[in-house]
Design a protein around this motif. Structure first.
Motif, short mmCIF file in Angstrom:
data_model
loop_
_atom_site.label_atom_id
_atom_site.label_comp_id
_atom_site.label_asym_id
_atom_site.label_seq_id
_atom_site.Cartn_x
_atom_site.Cartn_y
_atom_site.Cartn_z
N LYS A 49 0.01 7.46 -5.54
CA LYS A 49 -0.74 7.90 -5.64
C LYS A 49 -0.68 9.95 -5.63
O LYS A 49 -0.71 10.54 -5.96
N ALA A 50 0.77 9.83 -4.72
CA ALA A 50 0.39 11.53 -4.52
C ALA A 50 1.28 12.07 -5.33
O ALA A 50 1.20 13.42 -5.41
N ASP B 179 -0.96 13.40 -8.08
CA ASP B 179 -2.09 14.13 -7.47
C ASP B 179 -1.09 15.90 -7.79
O ASP B 179 -2.14 16.89 -8.51
N GLU C 7 0.95 -1.28 0.13
CA GLU C 7 -0.30 0.19 -0.25
C GLU C 7 1.24 1.14 0.17
O GLU C 7 0.65 2.10 -0.62
N ALA C 8 1.90 1.37 0.75
CA ALA C 8 3.22 2.34 0.75
C ALA C 8 3.43 3.06 -0.60
O ALA C 8 3.17 3.67 -0.99
N HIS C 9 3.96 1.76 -1.57
CA HIS C 9 3.52 1.90 -2.53
C HIS C 9 2.61 2.57 -3.45
O HIS C 9 3.37 3.52 -4.31
N ILE C 10 1.99 2.01 -3.18
CA ILE C 10 0.45 2.91 -4.03
C ILE C 10 0.44 4.41 -3.60
O ILE C 10 -0.02 5.23 -4.29
N SER C 11 0.57 4.32 -2.38
CA SER C 11 -0.01 5.87 -2.26
C SER C 11 1.44 6.70 -3.19
O SER C 11 0.82 8.15 -3.04
N ALA C 12 2.62 6.69 -2.29
CA ALA C 12 3.62 7.12 -2.62
C ALA C 12 2.66 7.52 -4.41
O ALA C 12 2.82 8.92 -4.78
N TYR D 141 -7.75 5.48 -10.88
CA TYR D 141 -7.12 7.00 -9.88
C TYR D 141 -6.53 8.25 -10.39
O TYR D 141 -7.51 9.08 -9.95
N ARG E 124 -9.49 11.31 -9.95
CA ARG E 124 -8.72 12.58 -9.80
C ARG E 124 -8.88 14.25 -10.56
O ARG E 124 -8.23 14.94 -10.87
N GLU F 248 -5.48 0.58 -10.93
CA GLU F 248 -5.14 0.95 -9.72
C GLU F 248 -5.18 2.03 -9.63
O GLU F 248 -5.78 3.35 -9.64
#
Lengths: 351, 374
Positions: free
Chosen positions: B327-328, B331, B320-325, B356, B360, B352
């Motif tokens: 996504k950031a 953004d 999850e940490a990689h995916i949220s990085a 995402y 956005r 995914e």
């Protein structure tokens, strides 16, 4: 491959046979022509039965005999020996500078030899009426070495072949200016000989000149021939020659000395004769379709002999009784060859 | 293999008695290939000139079979060492065969006439470099590649134990470079000829050489097996690369990453992203890249070119940490590029990320480089 090797050998043989044939032809033609006409049969009798005529066993016209033996033969022999020397000298300089338009005349070497000769003649005329041959040859040799030094000093740095030519011509002008200056201030009697040969001529040839020049030129020719192998290695450049085991420094000094001896000898006996040194080796390269020194050295020598005998023949017969200087004829034939050489190279080999 | 065949011992080289490089100590065995690399003007050629005796050594020794070259007889040396130089020679009216035959000089008699055997050796050397077909052609009329091969044949015809080559691959296209190096390799492997050369292509140097020597302005900075000597960092240091980079594993060179704030995120992987990264670099568009496994081919190009890369350890799990990085970074971007890599297996996170991005309101561009540029 083998087929090609054979074909080339055939070409080389053909070139050498024709050069020798031409030499014989030009000699015969040269003996037979002149302002006094002598029947051919008579000439042959005078040459091949010389002993008998001299002993008085055979009758012959004394003045014709003298013309053949004292004028035409020595003149033609001198033209042959010095012509060979000139073109060989040119070939050596072209090897040295790796430049097809290098030659004793365009590099100013002949003019330098002439200048030294003039200095020595005028300086010594106060004490001795005629300067000994050994001294003239030595002076001419020093003069060629002196100007060669300048050509080396400036020309060695310039890889561009036209610049070398420009420098050579400038050196030549400087030397001529000095010579003219000396002649202007010299006494008439001292310089009769000087002005005569400063144009380049074989007309004053004597058997003594022929003997001495042959004694200098022929051993030099032999030396150059023995240098054929290092000359061929040098054609690929200094770096490769060095790695093939050639002592490059000694080899370069030898080239300079030998070409200096040859051009000095020519200047001492006939004065500066232009363009033979460039034109003849070039003609030989075209004929042989090769620049292998083992072929080029003998071919240049024989071809130079033919060329000068022929040019001398033209000089003394075409506008007879007015005689041209042989330098005029060689320039008329040689200079266009130089121009053509420079123009044809510009496109093919960019620097 | 106790004593080296060829050795430089504390050698100092330079011009006019002024040392340019000093304390050079190297050794080479029979059949070994040693390559000098380094920036222009660092003194590679000066070393080679000294070795071939075109320049005197300022101090130290050059030893061939333990004998100091300064005292070696030049005729004997000519049978042991041959050279291929950078000098552009322009001989007149000499065929390729004649030029190659010059290599027989140390073996022929006083008039340099070739025997049957000499001829065979020259022809053999020419066919070794694939130049037998041009043997009769005028050397000056040959192309650069052909000339260089003929000059190599000349060196081979000299039957040396050591061939010294100064930048043998300059002026050659890639095919001829490879051909030339292959010939050198076969000479060293089949005939046990030692090869000493300078090359400025480090990628080729690392592939052909047994030993590489890094020559920098301060002297020999490294010496050893290519894989030991060439690291990404050592090459950058050797050539003073401030912008751009070198990848030792691939032997590839990348230009500098575009500067600025990235507005694009590239979803890549498996080599799909490489053309996109390069296209963006050419256009000067800074970008982010992700999510790439550390053993992914994409990473070799993305790492030097991207402003930032979301990386995942090789053979590890995507968390999850990689995916949220990632996504950031999406953004922070205004567009996302889909490089076209398959979205399955370990790369299933791709779908995914794209979803995402769409959610956005980011522009999602798919596929080829041309679409990306528009």
């Amino acid at each position: 491959m083998n087929v090609n090797v054979k074909l080339n050998t055939a070409r080389y043989c053909a070139v050498f046979i024709s050069l020798f044939a031409l030499f014989v032809l030009s000699v015969i033609w040269s003996i037979n022509s002149g302002s006094v006409s002598i029947p051919v049969g008579e000439i042959w009798r005078m040459i091949f039965r010389k002993g008998a005529i001299e002993r008085g066993e055979l009758a012959a016209d004394a003045s014709a005999f003298n013309i053949i033996w004292k004028i035409r033969l020595p003149r033609l022999m001198l033209a042959a020996v010095l012509g060979g020397a000139l073109s060989l000298s040119g070939f050596l300089l072209q090897t040295f500078f790796r430049n097809p338009i290098a030659g004793p005349f365009v590099l100013g070497i002949s003019s330098g030899a002439k200048m030294f000769l003039a200095v020595v003649t005028i300086a010594l005329s106060a004490w001795i009426p005629t300067v000994p041959v050994a001294v003239t040859v030595a002076a001419a040799f020093l003069g060629s070495m002196f100007t060669m030094m300048f050509a080396l000093l400036f020309g060695g740095k310039l890889k561009n072949m036209s610049m070398l030519l420009v420098i050579g011509i400038m050196i030549s002008y400087i030397c001529s200016a000095v010579t003219d200056f000396l002649i202007n201030f010299a006494k008439e009697a001292d310089i009769v000989n000087l002005t005569h040969w400063s144009m380049g001529s074989f007309s004053a040839a004597s058997w003594r000149d022929v003997r001495i020049s042959a004694l200098i030129v022929l051993p030099t020719l032999l030396c150059v021939f023995l240098l054929s192998k290092p000359i061929s290695a040098y054609a690929l450049g200094e770096g490769y020659a060095l790695s093939l085991g050639v002592n490059v420094r000694r080899f370069r000094v030898l080239l300079i000395l030998l070409s200096g001896v040859l051009s000095a000898c020519v200047t001492a006996f006939a004065g500066p004769i232009s363009f033979v040194g460039i034109a003849v080796p070039h003609i030989c390269r075209i004929l042989l379709k090769s620049s292998k020194p083992i072929l080029m050295v003998p071919a240049s020598f024989v071809c130079g002999a033919v060329f000068c005998v022929f040019c001398d023949l033209v000089a003394r017969t075409v506008f007879s009784p007015t005689e041209l200087s042989v330098g005029t004829v060689t320039s008329a034939i040689g200079a266009p060859i130089v121009i053509w050489l420079m123009v044809s190279r510009r496109g093919g080999q960019a620097q | 293999m106790d004593k080296p065949y060829f050795e430089l011992r504390d050698l100092a080289v330079g011009y006019n008695g002024k040392p340019l490089l000093s304390h050079i100590s190297l050794s080479l065995q029979r059949g070994g290939i040693m390559t000098l690399t380094g920036p222009n003007g660092s003194g590679k050629s000066t070393i080679l000139k000294t070795v071939t005796r075109r320049l005197p050594a300022i101090s130290g020794q050059v030893l061939l079979e333990g004998e100091d070259l300064r005292f070696a007889d030049s005729k004997v040396l000519a049978r042991k060492m041959a050279v291929v130089l950078t000098d552009r020679i322009r001989p007149e009216l000499l065929t390729a065969f004649d030029v190659a035959a010059a290599g027989r000089y140390p073996y022929t008699g006083s008039f340099g006439l070739l025997t049957r055997r000499d001829r065979d050796i020259v022809l053999d050397a020419l066919s070794r470099v694939n130049a037998a077909g041009i043997a009769d052609r005028d050397f000056s009329a040959l192309s650069d590649g052909q000339r260089q091969r003929v000059l190599l044949a000349r060196a081979i015809a000299q039957e040396p134990e050591l061939i010294v080559l100064d930048e043998p691959t300059s002026f050659l296209d890639i095919r001829h470079k490879i051909e030339l190096l292959e010939i050198l390799r076969s000479m060293s492997r089949e005939r046990g000829v030692a090869i000493l050369m300078s090359l400025h292509e480090i990628d080729l140097a690392s592939k052909i050489s047994d030993t590489v020597v890094c020559v920098s302005h301060d002297g020999i900075s490294a010496f050893g097996k290519p894989e030991e000597v060439f690291s990404d960092l050592s090459v950058r240091r050797l050539y003073g690369l401030e912008r751009g980079s070198y990848n030792a594993a691939l032997g590839s060179i990348e230009l500098a990453a575009p500067l600025g704030v990235p507005r694009v995120f590239v979803v890549g992987g498996g080599g799909y992203g490489i053309p996109v990264y390069r296209a963006l670099q050419k256009a000067g568009v800074p970008f982010y890249a992700g999510i790439l496994f550390e053993n992914d081919l994409d990473l070799a190009v993305a790492a030097p070119l991207a402003a930032s890369v979301v990386k995942c350890p090789a053979f590890g799990d995507l968390t999850e940490a990689h995916i949220s990085a990632a996504k950031a970074l999406i953004d922070a971007s205004s567009a996302v590029i889909d490089s076209g890599c398959p979205a399955r297996g370990t790369n299933s996170a791709k779908a995914e990320l794209l979803d995402y991005a769409r959610s956005r309101g980011k522009r999602v561009v798919a596929g080829g480089v041309s679409e990306v540029m528009s």
